[in-house]
Design an enzyme around this catalytic site. Structure first.
Site: not given
Length: 467
Positions: A70, A99, A128-130
């Site tokens: 990430k 998003k 969901k992951d940011r």
């Protein structure tokens, strides 16, 4: 940002670099509790041991290859695999959403404001992951056709819209497809990664709840424990005060205001994205007692605390099975789960050897797996040694089965497989404008954490960095 939203980030907003990477942060065991947290975090709590709810030992005996996750949202792509397609008719509008670098609660806020609905009118299959680019479906209850206009947002795009008869609910998906770039790693190690993935495809992956489940302060399960025991004051002190889990130093002033009973002053300067904290402080400032302040917090947040507590129990039990080398096996007394479904059946604690041998063969063929506890009144009980392991996990989390009942718990409890299998995987490597990378692609069943799979390859992952 609510406690629930922080599941996705590992850190509060403002603590992550603009790219989303947390990898420059130094992590050290905190002297107050021994948990591995950013080195500058503080607390006024006296030293005491705290259970670490995060994933335990890795199944792999090979050392991790290191690297980073990430660095930027485009390095972590998630796409839902839906269970069904909308029919085209009904009171709910299904939206295909993309998003980017957006927490779940912010997405809900954008949708609620645009459609002028309350949060309970919005449905989703999973959080969901940011720090990611995510493709997912969201439903909005709009029984009457009315002009809604085009939703415009720089980090959220509506790809399609179609009506359906029912609200989209948690778990209404088959799984998720992941495309992940690992950075800070020599692309020539792609052969090593391929070999690791082959082993994981053959033997399975421990189905730990990722550290995101437990919040950026690693205390969602502790808040959940207080909620389960109806210890309202202790819950608020943990969430709002300065004597709970370590926290970023910029929060010291506002937490000490709470400690002194200056609730309105704390409310005025607490971050606007900290919805649960602000709601509780506003209730306290208006004269409500601790129980009333907790009840003022939205139900989905309270449910998430209990989910984190269930996750801590499960992770503790799975950690022991990984240490024992039995997470990928079935034992007498286990509850077994059929592969690719939620159907379970008990294995007798005195099952004869020939029956157990058949079950072991099915387990080796990935037809069944042992399933761990998600405590609740409807959870099928284990027996023998597996039950002893589960009782130890409950005790380590400071709870008993009796706490996982309504009204504290919304659901019935369940079983979660100790082992999961990845599907349709591949790996490649390359160099782009940001440097070298190794890219892994795979499908996981719903509820599984991609970071847990990456951890088996890379090593211990904390705050989406590798240590």
């Amino acid at each position: 940002m609510t406690t629930e939203a922080r599941e996705e980030t590992g850190f509060p907003e403002g603590e992550i670099a603009a790219t989303g990477s947390t990898n420059s942060t130094e992590f050290l065991p905190h002297p107050s509790c021994g948990l591995l947290v950013p080195s500058n975090w503080i607390t006024n709590a006296p030293p005491h041991e705290r259970l670490d709810p995060r994933p335990g030992p890795r199944a792999s005996t090979e050392p991790g290859i290191g690297g980073r996750l990430k660095d930027r949202p485009s390095d972590f792509i998630v796409e839902e695999i839906p269970s069904y397609d909308p029919s085209g008719e009904g009171e709910h509008i299904y939206l295909g959403i993309q998003k980017t670098n957006m927490p779940h609660t912010e997405m809900l806020g954008v949708i609620c404001r645009h459609f002028n609905v309350e949060e309970f009118a919005v449905g989703f299959a999973g959080m969901k992951d940011r720090v990611a680019v995510t493709h997912q479906t969201v439903s909005v209850h709009l029984p009457v056709d009315r002009p809604v206009g085009e939703l415009k947002h720089d980090r959220l795009v509506v790809m399609w819209a179609k009506r359906h008869t029912n609200k989209l609910r948690r778990g209404h998906l088959r799984g998720n497809r992941f495309v992940i770039r690992m950075r800070g790693i020599d692309p020539m190690q792609v052969r090593t990664v391929k070999l690791r993935l082959e082993m994981l495809a053959k033997h399975g992956i421990p189905d730990y709840f990722g550290e995101q489940r437990f919040g950026y302060r690693l205390n969602n399960h502790i808040v959940g424990r207080y909620f389960a025991h109806a210890q309202w004051q202790q819950l608020l002190d943990e969430m709002l005060g300065s004597r709970g889990a370590p926290f970023p130093p910029h929060q010291l002033e506002v937490r000490e205001l709470y400690d002194r009973g200056e609730f309105q002053a704390a409310y005025d300067i607490w971050g606007r994205n900290d919805q649960a904290e602000r709601i509780a402080l506003r209730a306290l400032g208006r004269g409500r007692d601790a129980a009333g302040a907790v009840r003022a917090i939205p139900g989905h947040t309270r449910s998430f605390w209990m989910s984190a507590l269930q996750g801590a129990v499960y992770n503790h039990a799975l950690s022991q099975r990984v240490r024992d080398g039995t997470f990928g096996a079935v034992l007498r007394g286990d509850v077994a789960m059929l592969g690719g479904s939620s159907s379970v059946f008990p294995i007798a604690h005195d099952a004869p050897a020939d029956e157990l041998a058949v079950l072991e063969s099915r387990c080796a063929a990935h037809d069944i797996s042992a399933a761990g506890p998600i405590p609740g009144p409807g959870m099928l009980a284990s027996s023998g040694l597996p039950r002893e392991i589960e009782l130890c996990a409950l005790a380590a989390c400071g709870v008993e089965d009796a706490q996982f009942v309504p009204p504290a718990l919304d659901g019935a409890g369940a079983r979660r497989p100790y082992r999961i299998m990845m599907r349709d995987w591949s790996v490649d490597a390359g160099v782009d404008e940001h440097g070298g990378y190794i890219r892994v692609m795979f499908d996981l069943q719903k509820g599984a954490f991609a970071t847990v799979l990456c951890r088996e390859i890379m090593g211990k992952i904390v705050g989406d960095g590798v240590v």
